[in-house]
Design an enzyme around this catalytic site. Sequence first.
Site, PDB file in Angstrom:
ATOM      1  CG  ASN A 150      -0.670  -3.791  -7.512  1.00 35.20           C
ATOM      2  OD1 ASN A 150      -1.571  -4.507  -7.080  1.00 35.20           O
ATOM      3  ND2 ASN A 150      -0.945  -2.693  -8.208  1.00 35.20           N
ATOM      4  CG  ASP A 189      -8.615   0.441  -7.386  1.00 39.76           C
ATOM      5  OD1 ASP A 189      -7.579   0.666  -6.734  1.00 39.76           O
ATOM      6  OD2 ASP A 189      -8.818   0.910  -8.525  1.00 39.76           O
ATOM      7  NE  ARG A 236     -10.707  -1.125 -10.527  1.00 36.34           N
ATOM      8  CZ  ARG A 236      -9.544  -1.379 -11.111  1.00 36.34           C
ATOM      9  NH1 ARG A 236      -9.474  -2.257 -12.086  1.00 36.34           N
ATOM     10  NH2 ARG A 236      -8.452  -0.754 -10.724  1.00 36.34           N
ATOM     11  NE  ARG A 288      -0.331   4.462  -2.812  1.00 36.15           N
ATOM     12  CZ  ARG A 288      -1.367   4.582  -3.638  1.00 36.15           C
ATOM     13  NH1 ARG A 288      -1.842   5.767  -3.943  1.00 36.15           N
ATOM     14  NH2 ARG A 288      -1.920   3.518  -4.191  1.00 36.15           N
ATOM     15  CB  SER A 311      -2.083  -6.696  -9.868  1.00 34.27           C
ATOM     16  OG  SER A 311      -1.282  -5.548 -10.082  1.00 34.27           O
ATOM     17  CB  SER A 324      -6.550  -3.873 -13.215  1.00 32.57           C
ATOM     18  OG  SER A 324      -7.004  -2.551 -13.362  1.00 32.57           O
ATOM     19  CG  HIS A 381      -2.478  -0.390   1.094  1.00 34.11           C
ATOM     20  ND1 HIS A 381      -3.314  -0.487   0.010  1.00 34.11           N
ATOM     21  CD2 HIS A 381      -1.348   0.217   0.642  1.00 34.11           C
ATOM     22  CE1 HIS A 381      -2.700   0.034  -1.058  1.00 34.11           C
ATOM     23  NE2 HIS A 381      -1.524   0.469  -0.696  1.00 34.11           N
ATOM     24  CD1 TRP A 432     -11.593   5.484   2.581  1.00 31.67           C
ATOM     25  CD2 TRP A 432      -9.700   5.396   3.804  1.00 31.67           C
ATOM     26  NE1 TRP A 432     -11.952   5.407   3.912  1.00 31.67           N
ATOM     27  CE2 TRP A 432     -10.807   5.352   4.685  1.00 31.67           C
ATOM     28  CE3 TRP A 432      -8.420   5.347   4.345  1.00 31.67           C
ATOM     29  CZ2 TRP A 432     -10.670   5.256   6.057  1.00 31.67           C
ATOM     30  CZ3 TRP A 432      -8.277   5.257   5.722  1.00 31.67           C
ATOM     31  CH2 TRP A 432      -9.399   5.214   6.565  1.00 31.67           C
TER      32      TRP A 432
HETATM   33  C1  IPE Z   1      -5.951  -3.584  -9.277  1.00 34.48           C
HETATM   34  O1  IPE Z   1      -5.863  -2.284  -8.795  1.00 34.48           O
HETATM   35  C2  IPE Z   1      -5.208  -4.514  -8.384  1.00 34.48           C
HETATM   36  C3  IPE Z   1      -5.736  -4.686  -7.028  1.00 34.48           C
HETATM   37  C4  IPE Z   1      -6.865  -4.196  -6.579  1.00 34.48           C
HETATM   38  C5  IPE Z   1      -4.926  -5.484  -6.167  1.00 34.48           C
HETATM   39  P1  IPE Z   1      -4.798  -1.232  -9.357  1.00 34.48           P
HETATM   40  O2  IPE Z   1      -5.031   0.021  -8.610  1.00 34.48           O
HETATM   41  O3  IPE Z   1      -3.448  -1.814  -9.307  1.00 34.48           O
HETATM   42  O4  IPE Z   1      -5.223  -1.086 -10.887  1.00 34.48           O
HETATM   43  P2  IPE Z   1      -4.940   0.081 -11.932  1.00 34.48           P
HETATM   44  O5  IPE Z   1      -3.478   0.342 -11.920  1.00 34.48           O
HETATM   45  O6  IPE Z   1      -5.729   1.268 -11.490  1.00 34.48           O
HETATM   46  O7  IPE Z   1      -5.443  -0.472 -13.237  1.00 34.48           O
HETATM   47  C1  IPE Z   2      -6.033  -1.133  -4.066  1.00 31.73           C
HETATM   48  O1  IPE Z   2      -5.934   0.205  -3.727  1.00 31.73           O
HETATM   49  C2  IPE Z   2      -5.026  -1.989  -3.336  1.00 31.73           C
HETATM   50  C3  IPE Z   2      -3.896  -2.419  -4.175  1.00 31.73           C
HETATM   51  C4  IPE Z   2      -3.802  -2.263  -5.469  1.00 31.73           C
HETATM   52  C5  IPE Z   2      -2.794  -3.067  -3.490  1.00 31.73           C
HETATM   53  P1  IPE Z   2      -4.928   1.195  -4.462  1.00 31.73           P
HETATM   54  O2  IPE Z   2      -3.654   1.230  -3.714  1.00 31.73           O
HETATM   55  O3  IPE Z   2      -4.807   0.858  -5.904  1.00 31.73           O
HETATM   56  O4  IPE Z   2      -5.696   2.573  -4.281  1.00 31.73           O
HETATM   57  P2  IPE Z   2      -5.779   3.761  -5.330  1.00 31.73           P
HETATM   58  O5  IPE Z   2      -6.283   3.189  -6.618  1.00 31.73           O
HETATM   59  O6  IPE Z   2      -4.402   4.317  -5.461  1.00 31.73           O
HETATM   60  O7  IPE Z   2      -6.748   4.713  -4.707  1.00 31.73           O
HETATM   61 MG    MG Z   3      -5.818   1.440  -7.545  1.00 33.93          MG
END
Ligand code: IPE
Ligand code: IPE
Ligand code: MG
Length: 238
Positions: free
Chosen positions: A64, A16, A184, A29, A61, A192, A33, A21
């Site tokens: 997502n 996460d 995490r 964003r 997820s 999550s 990734h 970042w």
């Molecule tokens: C969990 O991260 C899923 C992945 C890392 C793929 P999220 O960023 O989706 O989780 P929440 O929404 O903060 O709980």
């Molecule tokens: C985790 O990073 C990757 C996925 C959930 C696909 P995030 O995209 O959730 O990054 P933040 O939580 O917004 O920083």
């Molecule tokens: Mg996240």
Amino acid sequence: MSIPAKSPRHVAIIMDGNGRWARKRGRPRLLGHRAGAKRVREIVEACPDNGVEYLTIFAFSTENWKRTQEEVAGLMSLFRRYIEAEAQDLVKEGTRIRFIGDRLRLDAKLQRLMNWVEALTAHNTRVNLTVAINYGGRDEVARATKRLARDVAAGRLDPEEITDETLPRYLDTHVLPDPDLVIRTSGEARISNFLLWQSAYAEYEFVDTLWPDFRRADFEAILARYTGRDRRYGGATA
Ligand code: IPE
Ligand code: IPE
Ligand code: MG
């Protein structure tokens, strides 16, 4: 390099913090990734050196899909490119790759690549990398229950045989041991919907580092802390 006596056999990571970042740098964003995807190889390579046989990473997820169409499409194309770019190295390094999650909702090209790279690496034994895409613990249990119910309805399974040992045979993870350690990144202290059933007795580590900044040294520091933990599984303290 010597392998610590009590290293976790299976480590699972909720990767996460990619979005934050990128935001810190004023970038989109998707750039986060991409930077995150680049970190995976180093952590996979650190596994065999540290006695870790299984690494499972949460990439997308079931929740997502709520993100913008642009971000979802960008992630899907990143998964496709990742498989294409990494396949030969996975073979070379002895990595067996598997996917968990409901892949039927993914586009046909991505599904084909997933099936192809699983077959391509099926004989590898050095490290087992499992990537969770369109994965949700609740969704997995629901899909497992559907298959289990079908077996009961068809007379292949006696309801009396349903136990905490037979049920997980229907989960996506049926060939994997339960995770010993779940990490995490990004400072969030929640799971999550990740590996709900499987993590019943996992040790957890929540670290503030954003996933694209997570390096081998961070991973090894967490593994070192794990060796000091006392896993009692409900038993009495020594
Ligand atoms: C969990 O991260 C899923 C992945 C890392 C793929 P999220 O960023 O989706 O989780 P929440 O929404 O903060 O709980
Ligand atoms: C985790 O990073 C990757 C996925 C959930 C696909 P995030 O995209 O959730 O990054 P933040 O939580 O917004 O920083
Ligand atoms: Mg996240």
